[in-house]
Design an enzyme around this catalytic site. Structure first.
Site, PDB file in Angstrom:
ATOM      1  N   SER A 248       0.848  -1.186   0.000  1.00  0.00           N
ATOM      2  CA  SER A 248       0.000   0.000   0.000  1.00  0.00           C
ATOM      3  C   SER A 248       0.889   1.243   0.000  1.00  0.00           C
ATOM      4  O   SER A 248       1.973   1.246  -0.592  1.00  0.00           O
ATOM      5  CB  SER A 248      -0.931  -0.037   1.219  1.00  0.00           C
ATOM      6  OG  SER A 248      -1.754   1.090   1.271  1.00  0.00           O
ATOM      7  N   SER A 249       0.484   2.289   0.675  1.00  0.00           N
ATOM      8  CA  SER A 249       1.275   3.518   0.716  1.00  0.00           C
ATOM      9  C   SER A 249       0.801   4.410   1.857  1.00  0.00           C
ATOM     10  O   SER A 249      -0.388   4.425   2.206  1.00  0.00           O
ATOM     11  CB  SER A 249       1.151   4.286  -0.599  1.00  0.00           C
ATOM     12  OG  SER A 249       1.759   5.562  -0.499  1.00  0.00           O
TER      13      SER A 249
ATOM     14  N   TYR B  66      -3.365   8.210  -7.317  1.00  0.00           N
ATOM     15  CA  TYR B  66      -2.518   7.126  -6.808  1.00  0.00           C
ATOM     16  C   TYR B  66      -2.893   6.793  -5.362  1.00  0.00           C
ATOM     17  O   TYR B  66      -3.026   5.618  -4.996  1.00  0.00           O
ATOM     18  CB  TYR B  66      -1.055   7.540  -6.891  1.00  0.00           C
ATOM     19  CG  TYR B  66      -0.096   6.627  -6.185  1.00  0.00           C
ATOM     20  CD1 TYR B  66       0.340   5.452  -6.775  1.00  0.00           C
ATOM     21  CD2 TYR B  66       0.389   6.935  -4.909  1.00  0.00           C
ATOM     22  CE1 TYR B  66       1.230   4.599  -6.128  1.00  0.00           C
ATOM     23  CE2 TYR B  66       1.271   6.098  -4.250  1.00  0.00           C
ATOM     24  CZ  TYR B  66       1.694   4.932  -4.857  1.00  0.00           C
ATOM     25  OH  TYR B  66       2.573   4.096  -4.208  1.00  0.00           O
TER      26      TYR B  66
ATOM     27  N   LYS C 291      -4.362   3.116  -3.426  1.00  0.00           N
ATOM     28  CA  LYS C 291      -3.814   2.434  -2.260  1.00  0.00           C
ATOM     29  C   LYS C 291      -4.859   2.305  -1.152  1.00  0.00           C
ATOM     30  O   LYS C 291      -4.891   1.306  -0.418  1.00  0.00           O
ATOM     31  CB  LYS C 291      -2.567   3.164  -1.765  1.00  0.00           C
ATOM     32  CG  LYS C 291      -1.427   3.163  -2.776  1.00  0.00           C
ATOM     33  CD  LYS C 291      -1.042   1.752  -3.197  1.00  0.00           C
ATOM     34  CE  LYS C 291       0.127   1.724  -4.130  1.00  0.00           C
ATOM     35  NZ  LYS C 291       0.568   0.341  -4.489  1.00  0.00           N
TER      36      LYS C 291
END
Length: 257
Positions: A148-149, A162, A166
């Protein structure tokens, strides 16, 4: 005491030939796992990753499939099954790492529909159907791990699309953890922040690197190995009681205001 025996286990790492994916592939192979190193276009990088694993005494093979296009999951699993057969390994899978992804460094006023569709196709749709078509291969007691982020918890307007992809992976993680628990399969995500890879070329600029490093409580940016070690833990038997969770692997990035 519980030991973590990964002998005879098999992993698939999407985007496993470069950056964080390469480090994950190397780390899992170091633990005795046979690793399928997926790549989209860079066959040279995949070959180098496999050779590096083999030189260290590990086992790996490369598979190619372009993600974000119709039929990508079917193409990937076909290549995986064929790769196992060529390697003389038993069919099936123990660890699936959804690492492959693309970024979109544009805010809501700049991103086009085509770019939006592309980032969602690679980062969300591909993992969804890779998991869907991989469940029949994934053995009970297996692991699903998605990269993920920190962007899913930190407001970063210039990468909004983006970040949304995630966040979608985090929701998928939570839902699948409940669904697959009866099979002993854990489903987790690992969220990096700033990591030294070629997906972040701006980090080569000293002032940007310094700003990114200062966001962490450790005053540095992450190395791919920092993330790989967390993924390796989540993939281990020691993490058998951890599921439905997004592990923060950001080095304490933006903990305060």
């Amino acid at each position: 005491m519980t030991t973590d025996n990964r002998t005879n286990k098999t992993a698939l790492v999407t985007g496993g030939s470069r950056g964080i994916g390469r480090s994950i592939s190397l780390r899992l192979a170091q633990g005795g796992v046979l690793v399928a190193v997926h790549f989209g276009h860079d066959a040279k990088a995949a070959r180098e990753t496999v050779e590096q694993i083999q030189a260290a005494g590990g086992q790996a093979f490369a598979i190619q499939a372009e993600l974000g296009v119709p039929g990508d999951a079917h193409e990937l699993w076909t290549a995986f099954d064929e790769g196992l057969a060529r390697h003389g390994a038993r069919p099936g899978l123990d660890i699936l790492v959804n690492n492959a992804g693309v970024t979109l460094p544009k805010g809501i006023t700049e991103a086009s529909e085509e770019e939006y569709d592309r980032v969602f196709a690679v980062n969300v749709k591909a993992p969804f159907f890779i998991i869907q078509q991989g469940l029949c291969r994934l053995r009970d007691g297996g692991r699903i791990i998605s990269v993920s982020s920190a962007a899913a918890r930190i407001a970063i307007p210039h990468i909004v699309a983006y970040a949304m992809t995630k966040a979608a992976l985090n929701t998928l993680t939570l839902t699948l953890a409940q669904q697959l628990g009866t099979r002993g399969i854990t489903v987790n995500a690992v969220a990096p922040a700033f990591v030294k890879t070629d997906i972040n070329p701006t980090l080569a600029q000293p002032h940007i690197l310094a700003a990114a490093a200062s966001a962490s409580v450790f005053n540095r940016i992450g190395e791919p190995s920092d993330i790989a070690d967390v993924v390796s833990f989540v993939a281990s038997d020691q993490a058998r009681w951890v599921t439905g969770h997004c592990l923060d692997a950001t080095g304490g990035t933006h903990l305060g205001v």
